[in-house]
Design a protein around this motif. Structure first.
Motif, PDB file in Angstrom:
ATOM      1  N   ASP A  18     -84.721 -47.177  30.237  1.00  0.00           N
ATOM      2  CA  ASP A  18     -85.216 -47.383  31.593  1.00  0.00           C
ATOM      3  C   ASP A  18     -86.047 -48.656  31.737  1.00  0.00           C
ATOM      4  OD1 ASP A  18     -87.250 -46.320  30.042  1.00  0.00           O
ATOM      5  OD2 ASP A  18     -88.112 -45.157  31.672  1.00  0.00           O
ATOM      6  N   ALA A  19     -86.331 -49.334  30.637  1.00  0.00           N
ATOM      7  CA  ALA A  19     -87.070 -50.591  30.698  1.00  0.00           C
ATOM      8  C   ALA A  19     -86.124 -51.717  31.087  1.00  0.00           C
ATOM      9  CB  ALA A  19     -87.714 -50.892  29.337  1.00  0.00           C
ATOM     10  N   LEU A  21     -84.578 -55.498  31.102  1.00  0.00           N
ATOM     11  CA  LEU A  21     -84.250 -56.351  29.964  1.00  0.00           C
ATOM     12  C   LEU A  21     -85.421 -57.251  29.584  1.00  0.00           C
ATOM     13  CD1 LEU A  21     -81.671 -56.333  28.343  1.00  0.00           C
ATOM     14  CD2 LEU A  21     -80.878 -58.303  29.642  1.00  0.00           C
ATOM     15  N   THR A  22     -86.172 -57.749  30.561  1.00  0.00           N
ATOM     16  CA  THR A  22     -87.325 -58.594  30.244  1.00  0.00           C
ATOM     17  C   THR A  22     -88.402 -57.792  29.509  1.00  0.00           C
ATOM     18  OG1 THR A  22     -88.200 -58.200  32.471  1.00  0.00           O
ATOM     19  CG2 THR A  22     -86.983 -60.249  32.122  1.00  0.00           C
ATOM     20  N   GLU A  23     -88.601 -56.548  29.907  1.00  0.00           N
ATOM     21  CA  GLU A  23     -89.566 -55.682  29.208  1.00  0.00           C
ATOM     22  C   GLU A  23     -89.085 -55.407  27.782  1.00  0.00           C
ATOM     23  OE1 GLU A  23     -91.473 -52.480  32.031  1.00  0.00           O
ATOM     24  OE2 GLU A  23     -89.353 -52.735  32.531  1.00  0.00           O
ATOM     25  N   GLN A  24     -87.784 -55.138  27.629  1.00  0.00           N
ATOM     26  CA  GLN A  24     -87.227 -54.894  26.295  1.00  0.00           C
ATOM     27  C   GLN A  24     -87.410 -56.133  25.418  1.00  0.00           C
ATOM     28  OE1 GLN A  24     -83.231 -53.795  27.344  1.00  0.00           O
ATOM     29  NE2 GLN A  24     -83.714 -51.620  27.484  1.00  0.00           N
ATOM     30  N   SER A  25     -87.185 -57.305  25.983  1.00  0.00           N
ATOM     31  CA  SER A  25     -87.367 -58.549  25.235  1.00  0.00           C
ATOM     32  C   SER A  25     -88.809 -58.702  24.772  1.00  0.00           C
ATOM     33  CB  SER A  25     -86.965 -59.745  26.095  1.00  0.00           C
ATOM     34  OG  SER A  25     -87.140 -60.952  25.398  1.00  0.00           O
ATOM     35  N   GLU A  65     -71.826 -47.663  28.265  1.00  0.00           N
ATOM     36  CA  GLU A  65     -73.097 -46.952  28.154  1.00  0.00           C
ATOM     37  C   GLU A  65     -73.413 -46.345  29.502  1.00  0.00           C
ATOM     38  OE1 GLU A  65     -76.215 -50.589  28.927  1.00  0.00           O
ATOM     39  OE2 GLU A  65     -75.992 -49.834  26.929  1.00  0.00           O
ATOM     40  N   ALA A  66     -74.459 -45.512  29.554  1.00  0.00           N
ATOM     41  CA  ALA A  66     -74.768 -44.771  30.770  1.00  0.00           C
ATOM     42  C   ALA A  66     -75.099 -45.693  31.943  1.00  0.00           C
ATOM     43  CB  ALA A  66     -75.923 -43.805  30.514  1.00  0.00           C
ATOM     44  N   ARG A  67     -75.846 -46.741  31.683  1.00  0.00           N
ATOM     45  CA  ARG A  67     -76.200 -47.651  32.776  1.00  0.00           C
ATOM     46  C   ARG A  67     -75.065 -48.624  33.023  1.00  0.00           C
ATOM     47  NH1 ARG A  67     -81.716 -50.388  31.956  1.00  0.00           N
ATOM     48  NH2 ARG A  67     -81.474 -50.777  34.154  1.00  0.00           N
ATOM     49  N   GLN A  68     -74.599 -48.694  34.235  1.00  0.00           N
ATOM     50  CA  GLN A  68     -73.514 -49.581  34.596  1.00  0.00           C
ATOM     51  C   GLN A  68     -74.025 -51.014  34.698  1.00  0.00           C
ATOM     52  OE1 GLN A  68     -70.311 -48.582  34.829  1.00  0.00           O
ATOM     53  NE2 GLN A  68     -71.055 -46.612  34.143  1.00  0.00           N
ATOM     54  N   GLU A  71     -75.983 -51.972  37.790  1.00  0.00           N
ATOM     55  CA  GLU A  71     -77.362 -51.480  37.782  1.00  0.00           C
ATOM     56  C   GLU A  71     -78.247 -52.379  36.922  1.00  0.00           C
ATOM     57  OE1 GLU A  71     -79.938 -47.543  36.488  1.00  0.00           O
ATOM     58  OE2 GLU A  71     -77.769 -47.364  36.696  1.00  0.00           O
ATOM     59  N   ARG A  72     -77.740 -52.802  35.763  1.00  0.00           N
ATOM     60  CA  ARG A  72     -78.515 -53.708  34.904  1.00  0.00           C
ATOM     61  C   ARG A  72     -78.733 -55.048  35.593  1.00  0.00           C
ATOM     62  NH1 ARG A  72     -74.757 -52.034  31.075  1.00  0.00           N
ATOM     63  NH2 ARG A  72     -74.008 -54.162  30.854  1.00  0.00           N
ATOM     64  N   GLN A  73     -77.681 -55.564  36.262  1.00  0.00           N
ATOM     65  CA  GLN A  73     -77.821 -56.828  36.979  1.00  0.00           C
ATOM     66  C   GLN A  73     -78.857 -56.697  38.087  1.00  0.00           C
ATOM     67  OE1 GLN A  73     -73.634 -57.103  37.930  1.00  0.00           O
ATOM     68  NE2 GLN A  73     -73.395 -58.912  36.645  1.00  0.00           N
ATOM     69  N   SER A  74     -78.824 -55.583  38.797  1.00  0.00           N
ATOM     70  CA  SER A  74     -79.779 -55.348  39.873  1.00  0.00           C
ATOM     71  C   SER A  74     -81.208 -55.297  39.333  1.00  0.00           C
ATOM     72  CB  SER A  74     -79.434 -54.042  40.591  1.00  0.00           C
ATOM     73  OG  SER A  74     -80.370 -53.779  41.600  1.00  0.00           O
ATOM     74  N   ASP A  75     -81.399 -54.618  38.209  1.00  0.00           N
ATOM     75  CA  ASP A  75     -82.731 -54.551  37.598  1.00  0.00           C
ATOM     76  C   ASP A  75     -83.220 -55.933  37.189  1.00  0.00           C
ATOM     77  OD1 ASP A  75     -82.764 -51.817  37.919  1.00  0.00           O
ATOM     78  OD2 ASP A  75     -82.331 -51.374  35.808  1.00  0.00           O
ATOM     79  N   ARG A  76     -82.327 -56.735  36.603  1.00  0.00           N
ATOM     80  CA  ARG A  76     -82.706 -58.085  36.163  1.00  0.00           C
ATOM     81  C   ARG A  76     -83.115 -58.956  37.337  1.00  0.00           C
ATOM     82  NH1 ARG A  76     -77.666 -59.451  32.527  1.00  0.00           N
ATOM     83  NH2 ARG A  76     -77.599 -57.394  31.680  1.00  0.00           N
ATOM     84  N   ILE A  77     -82.321 -58.911  38.412  1.00  0.00           N
ATOM     85  CA  ILE A  77     -82.635 -59.770  39.558  1.00  0.00           C
ATOM     86  C   ILE A  77     -83.918 -59.300  40.231  1.00  0.00           C
ATOM     87  CG2 ILE A  77     -81.271 -58.637  41.368  1.00  0.00           C
ATOM     88  CD1 ILE A  77     -81.473 -62.415  40.813  1.00  0.00           C
ATOM     89  N   LYS A  78     -84.154 -57.992  40.278  1.00  0.00           N
ATOM     90  CA  LYS A  78     -85.409 -57.502  40.871  1.00  0.00           C
ATOM     91  C   LYS A  78     -86.602 -57.982  40.051  1.00  0.00           C
ATOM     92  CE  LYS A  78     -87.970 -53.602  42.596  1.00  0.00           C
ATOM     93  NZ  LYS A  78     -88.077 -52.174  42.780  1.00  0.00           N
ATOM     94  N   ASP A  79     -86.496 -57.918  38.719  1.00  0.00           N
ATOM     95  CA  ASP A  79     -87.580 -58.416  37.863  1.00  0.00           C
ATOM     96  C   ASP A  79     -87.821 -59.909  38.098  1.00  0.00           C
ATOM     97  OD1 ASP A  79     -87.911 -55.909  36.747  1.00  0.00           O
ATOM     98  OD2 ASP A  79     -86.834 -56.397  34.894  1.00  0.00           O
TER      99      ASP A  79
END
Length: 137
Positions: A18-19, A21-25, A65-68, A71-79
């Motif tokens: 749920d983190a 990608l920037t948080e994971q990095s 994987e579970a996250r499409q 959804e990952r792209q959307s999370d990255r752009i929001k961050d």
């Protein structure tokens, strides 16, 4: 005489899904820094760590994987947008600010925002429809 050598290595980390990608990095960088051994007995010592590229396992190995991806792209752009427009976390406001600035960007680079927006919309529809198996109308 000593010299610095740049090494490229692949490391696989288990991170909270749920983190962003920037948080994971940031978590990975912190862990790598923790692992630096200043008391190395091999005659070499790691003198720094930078994260050049980070990718989810599905992107690296082509697995699902579970996250499409969308959804990952959307999370990255929001961050990214939240970092640029730090006065709001409201998704609608972030979108409005970004679209306004993208229009300025198009103007300064002699690009037609409208034509490129249409091309982006076609790309979006193709990506969306390829995930759902639908055919774009």
């Amino acid at each position: 005489m000593r010299e610095e050598i740049t090494v490229t290595a692949q490391l696989i980390y288990d991170c909270p899904m749920d983190a962003a990608l920037t948080e994971q990095s940031d978590m990975i960088h912190a862990d790598l820094t923790r692992l630096l051994d200043a008391d190395s007995t091999t005659g070499v010592a790691c003198c720094g760590v930078t994260i050049q590229h980070i990718a989810p396992e599905a992107e690296t190995y082509g697995t699902t994987e579970a996250r499409q991806l969308a959804e990952r792209q959307s999370d990255r752009i929001k961050d990214a947008l939240a970092a640029v427009y730090d006065d709001t976390e409201d998704a609608r406001s972030l979108l409005i600010y970004a679209l306004c600035d993208l229009r300025h960007f198009a103007d300064q680079n002699g690009l037609s925002f409208g034509l490129n927006d249409k091309a982006a919309h076609q790309l979006y529809r193709a990506e969306r429809d390829s995930k759902t198996g639908e055919v774009a109308a």
